[in-house]
Design a protein around this motif. Sequence first.
Motif, PDB file in Angstrom:
ATOM      1  N   TRP A  88      -9.887  16.146  -0.117  1.00 34.22           N
ATOM      2  CA  TRP A  88      -9.447  16.098   1.272  1.00 34.22           C
ATOM      3  C   TRP A  88      -8.272  17.047   1.494  1.00 34.22           C
ATOM      4  O   TRP A  88      -8.219  17.774   2.490  1.00 34.22           O
ATOM      5  N   PHE A  89      -7.315  16.992   0.580  1.00 32.43           N
ATOM      6  CA  PHE A  89      -6.124  17.835   0.722  1.00 32.43           C
ATOM      7  C   PHE A  89      -6.510  19.317   0.717  1.00 32.43           C
ATOM      8  O   PHE A  89      -6.056  20.088   1.559  1.00 32.43           O
ATOM      9  N   LEU A  90      -7.347  19.729  -0.229  1.00 29.96           N
ATOM     10  CA  LEU A  90      -7.730  21.139  -0.325  1.00 29.96           C
ATOM     11  C   LEU A  90      -8.471  21.605   0.918  1.00 29.96           C
ATOM     12  O   LEU A  90      -8.247  22.722   1.418  1.00 29.96           O
ATOM     13  N   LEU A  91      -9.336  20.761   1.457  1.00 25.71           N
ATOM     14  CA  LEU A  91     -10.131  21.154   2.614  1.00 25.71           C
ATOM     15  C   LEU A  91      -9.299  21.214   3.892  1.00 25.71           C
ATOM     16  O   LEU A  91      -9.560  22.048   4.774  1.00 25.71           O
ATOM     17  N   THR A  92      -8.297  20.348   4.000  1.00 27.05           N
ATOM     18  CA  THR A  92      -7.438  20.400   5.188  1.00 27.05           C
ATOM     19  C   THR A  92      -6.400  21.501   5.079  1.00 27.05           C
ATOM     20  O   THR A  92      -6.102  22.187   6.055  1.00 27.05           O
ATOM     21  N   GLU A  93      -5.839  21.706   3.879  1.00 30.94           N
ATOM     22  CA  GLU A  93      -4.845  22.761   3.693  1.00 30.94           C
ATOM     23  C   GLU A  93      -5.454  24.134   3.933  1.00 30.94           C
ATOM     24  O   GLU A  93      -4.797  25.041   4.450  1.00 30.94           O
ATOM     25  N   SER A  94      -6.737  24.301   3.576  1.00 28.31           N
ATOM     26  CA  SER A  94      -7.428  25.576   3.774  1.00 28.31           C
ATOM     27  C   SER A  94      -8.036  25.692   5.169  1.00 28.31           C
ATOM     28  O   SER A  94      -8.664  26.712   5.479  1.00 28.31           O
ATOM     29  N   ARG A  95      -7.877  24.648   5.985  1.00 30.21           N
ATOM     30  CA  ARG A  95      -8.367  24.616   7.362  1.00 30.21           C
ATOM     31  C   ARG A  95      -9.886  24.592   7.469  1.00 30.21           C
ATOM     32  O   ARG A  95     -10.446  24.868   8.532  1.00 30.21           O
ATOM     33  N   HIS A  96     -10.585  24.243   6.386  1.00 34.50           N
ATOM     34  CA  HIS A  96     -12.014  23.988   6.520  1.00 34.50           C
ATOM     35  C   HIS A  96     -12.220  22.722   7.348  1.00 34.50           C
ATOM     36  O   HIS A  96     -13.235  22.573   8.035  1.00 34.50           O
ATOM     37  N   ILE A  97     -11.267  21.804   7.243  1.00 35.37           N
ATOM     38  CA  ILE A  97     -11.224  20.638   8.121  1.00 35.37           C
ATOM     39  C   ILE A  97      -9.930  20.740   8.917  1.00 35.37           C
ATOM     40  O   ILE A  97      -8.839  20.606   8.344  1.00 35.37           O
ATOM     41  N   PRO A  98      -9.983  21.000  10.218  1.00 37.19           N
ATOM     42  CA  PRO A  98      -8.759  21.203  11.015  1.00 37.19           C
ATOM     43  C   PRO A  98      -8.111  19.864  11.372  1.00 37.19           C
ATOM     44  O   PRO A  98      -8.140  19.420  12.518  1.00 37.19           O
ATOM     45  N   ALA A  99      -7.522  19.218  10.377  1.00 35.78           N
ATOM     46  CA  ALA A  99      -7.032  17.857  10.577  1.00 35.78           C
ATOM     47  C   ALA A  99      -5.677  17.660   9.913  1.00 35.78           C
ATOM     48  O   ALA A  99      -5.254  18.451   9.068  1.00 35.78           O
ATOM     49  N   ARG A 100      -5.015  16.578  10.336  1.00 36.33           N
ATOM     50  CA  ARG A 100      -3.819  16.126   9.649  1.00 36.33           C
ATOM     51  C   ARG A 100      -4.198  14.945   8.762  1.00 36.33           C
ATOM     52  O   ARG A 100      -5.197  14.257   8.995  1.00 36.33           O
ATOM     53  N   LEU A 101      -3.409  14.704   7.757  1.00 39.00           N
ATOM     54  CA  LEU A 101      -3.698  13.644   6.791  1.00 39.00           C
ATOM     55  C   LEU A 101      -2.948  12.371   7.161  1.00 39.00           C
ATOM     56  O   LEU A 101      -1.788  12.407   7.567  1.00 39.00           O
ATOM     57  N   ILE A 102      -3.631  11.224   6.984  1.00 39.44           N
ATOM     58  CA  ILE A 102      -3.048   9.916   7.265  1.00 39.44           C
ATOM     59  C   ILE A 102      -2.999   9.113   5.965  1.00 39.44           C
ATOM     60  O   ILE A 102      -3.998   9.026   5.241  1.00 39.44           O
ATOM     61  N   GLN A 103      -1.848   8.527   5.674  1.00 43.51           N
ATOM     62  CA  GLN A 103      -1.696   7.641   4.520  1.00 43.51           C
ATOM     63  C   GLN A 103      -1.296   6.264   5.048  1.00 43.51           C
ATOM     64  O   GLN A 103      -0.332   6.129   5.813  1.00 43.51           O
ATOM     65  N   THR A 104      -2.041   5.225   4.655  1.00 41.01           N
ATOM     66  CA  THR A 104      -1.715   3.858   5.071  1.00 41.01           C
ATOM     67  C   THR A 104      -1.341   3.027   3.858  1.00 41.01           C
ATOM     68  O   THR A 104      -1.603   3.396   2.715  1.00 41.01           O
ATOM     69  N   GLY A 105      -0.716   1.882   4.137  1.00 44.26           N
ATOM     70  CA  GLY A 105      -0.309   1.002   3.059  1.00 44.26           C
ATOM     71  C   GLY A 105      -0.082  -0.404   3.585  1.00 44.26           C
ATOM     72  O   GLY A 105       0.063  -0.626   4.794  1.00 44.26           O
ATOM     73  N   PRO A 106      -0.047  -1.401   2.699  1.00 44.57           N
ATOM     74  CA  PRO A 106       0.134  -2.796   3.136  1.00 44.57           C
ATOM     75  C   PRO A 106       1.535  -3.022   3.689  1.00 44.57           C
ATOM     76  O   PRO A 106       2.471  -2.309   3.329  1.00 44.57           O
ATOM     77  N   PRO A 107       1.694  -4.001   4.568  1.00 41.93           N
ATOM     78  CA  PRO A 107       3.033  -4.295   5.080  1.00 41.93           C
ATOM     79  C   PRO A 107       3.917  -4.892   3.995  1.00 41.93           C
ATOM     80  O   PRO A 107       3.434  -5.465   3.018  1.00 41.93           O
ATOM     81  N   GLY A 108       5.236  -4.760   4.174  1.00 42.67           N
ATOM     82  CA  GLY A 108       6.169  -5.341   3.232  1.00 42.67           C
ATOM     83  C   GLY A 108       6.208  -6.848   3.348  1.00 42.67           C
ATOM     84  O   GLY A 108       5.573  -7.441   4.234  1.00 42.67           O
ATOM     85  N   PRO A 109       6.980  -7.526   2.463  1.00 41.69           N
ATOM     86  CA  PRO A 109       7.028  -9.003   2.452  1.00 41.69           C
ATOM     87  C   PRO A 109       7.438  -9.595   3.802  1.00 41.69           C
ATOM     88  O   PRO A 109       6.936 -10.649   4.188  1.00 41.69           O
ATOM     89  N   ASP A 110       8.345  -8.930   4.504  1.00 46.05           N
ATOM     90  CA  ASP A 110       8.847  -9.454   5.775  1.00 46.05           C
ATOM     91  C   ASP A 110       8.310  -8.683   6.967  1.00 46.05           C
ATOM     92  O   ASP A 110       8.888  -8.723   8.059  1.00 46.05           O
ATOM     93  N   GLU A 111       7.222  -7.957   6.781  1.00 49.23           N
ATOM     94  CA  GLU A 111       6.668  -7.122   7.847  1.00 49.23           C
ATOM     95  C   GLU A 111       5.302  -7.634   8.274  1.00 49.23           C
ATOM     96  O   GLU A 111       4.564  -8.248   7.483  1.00 49.23           O
TER      97      GLU A 111
END
Length: 524
Positions: free
Chosen positions: A113-136
């Motif tokens: 994914w990174f290589l294809l977006t960095e080279s603009r074969h996929i004209p997109a930005r990257l999204i990273q998600t993660g679980p909420p914290g203990p109090d979130e």
Amino acid sequence: MIGFLGTQLDMGKKRRWKPTPSLAIHDHFNVHRLELLYDFKFNRLAHQVKREIEEISPQTEVLLQQMDLDDPWDFQEVYGKLFDFARSYGFDEDREQYHVHLTTGTHVAQICWFLLTESRHIPARLIQTGPPGPDEQTPKFDIIDLDLSRYNALQQRFDQLSREYSDQLKGGIETRNVKYNALIDRIELIASNSDEPILLLGETGTGKTELAQRIYTLKLDRRRVKGRLVHVNCATLKGPDALAALFGQRRSYLGQAGTERGGLLREADGGVLFLDEIDELGWNEQSVLLHAIETGRFYPLGSDHEVTSRFQIIAGANRDLHALTAAGKFRPDLLARLNMWRFTLPALRERREDIEANLKFELARSERALGTQVGFSADAHEVYLKFATNPATPWTGNFRDFSGSIQRLCTLAPRGRITRAMVEDEIADLRSSWAAATTDTDFKLVQQVLGAATADIDPFDLVQLAKVIHTCQNAPSLSAAGRMLFAVSRQKRKTQNDADRLRKYLQKFGLGWEMLANSRMDCD
């Protein structure tokens, strides 16, 4: 949004956080369409996740894109199928903004994914998600910006490091010669990224040995090698001991007790083998050396078993190896192997703008050797620098002559001060030395150009003509040669027609600029 189905993280009804469904619960980021890539083996899970997202965000359209992977950890397969997907997708950047979800899929998929977006074969930005914290309550959501213009400070650090490596190759000398600086920058790039042989060419005294040592240090710093630098002067490898010195010798060689020798190639294992003056190496040694370079294996004398030694090669030569090959004195296959990266070091007379910086370097080196501070008086410095940079000063021994000259002045300097009288004596000695060295070669040089007609030239004219021929062979143009030959008289003329004066002089002997410029290889 485009992303893989999370075959582990998106599974299970009681899981607190699922990365793909969580994309639809962020108020600040509305997903209008989700392209969910999945393998047919997980068809049921894909439809389950689709229903969950539609319940969370009815305005989000979920399109299931089947992409079967035999091995999701095979880089070639994953990249190939994602590349084909990107080529056929039909992105419309004027109407839509695209994002790629990095969190799901294998690490191989994330890299692709990174290589294809960095080279603009996929004209997109990257999204990273993660679980909420203990109090979130809200899961983590980060946009990774690949706009490289925002990383100028980081790039500058890499550029600074590259400059430091180039300065290391130049010994810390602030050189200004454009040709030499470009050569050093290229060597830095090659030495840092390639293990192939490096061939250093140039006249004697141009600094091939010191440069080879600095290349080795650079390779050591960049962790390209771990072993030591083994310096071999091939001119000393003569006679029956040459093979033994290079490749080693068993004690029982020749049927009698002898000396066990490991060989220089064994000593270079894991490091760099510097073959200085490789143009002096014998034909037999060249043959065995070629096999050792290509395979990393060779037989020590008297041994029935091959030994292994892996090393990188730096070779230096004063003479034209192509001319030697044509004359049958150097193996063409060895030259082809060494010729991967070839660099010709310019002579000192071609780098006169660097003489002042090298003067400072040589003074500092002499001070370290002598353990005392040494310097020029103002008038002595002016006289020496004017002489050293004068186009008429030949510097036949290049930096070897130059370094020796500074060392003599520093050693003889009373109370660490180099006077004008000392400089004038040193200049006279240098000129006398160069004159004596050229006398024996003048006739041979002219004869190589004029042949039998040389016998009809007076000794007075012979010396002058030899100087003109030598200058023309080493100058980049007729005008440059004229400036060097008429360096003094041209300053007294209103019109400086150096090229025309030189052309008329050559015509007296039936010579032309092109003939002399093309004769250098023959003379070498």
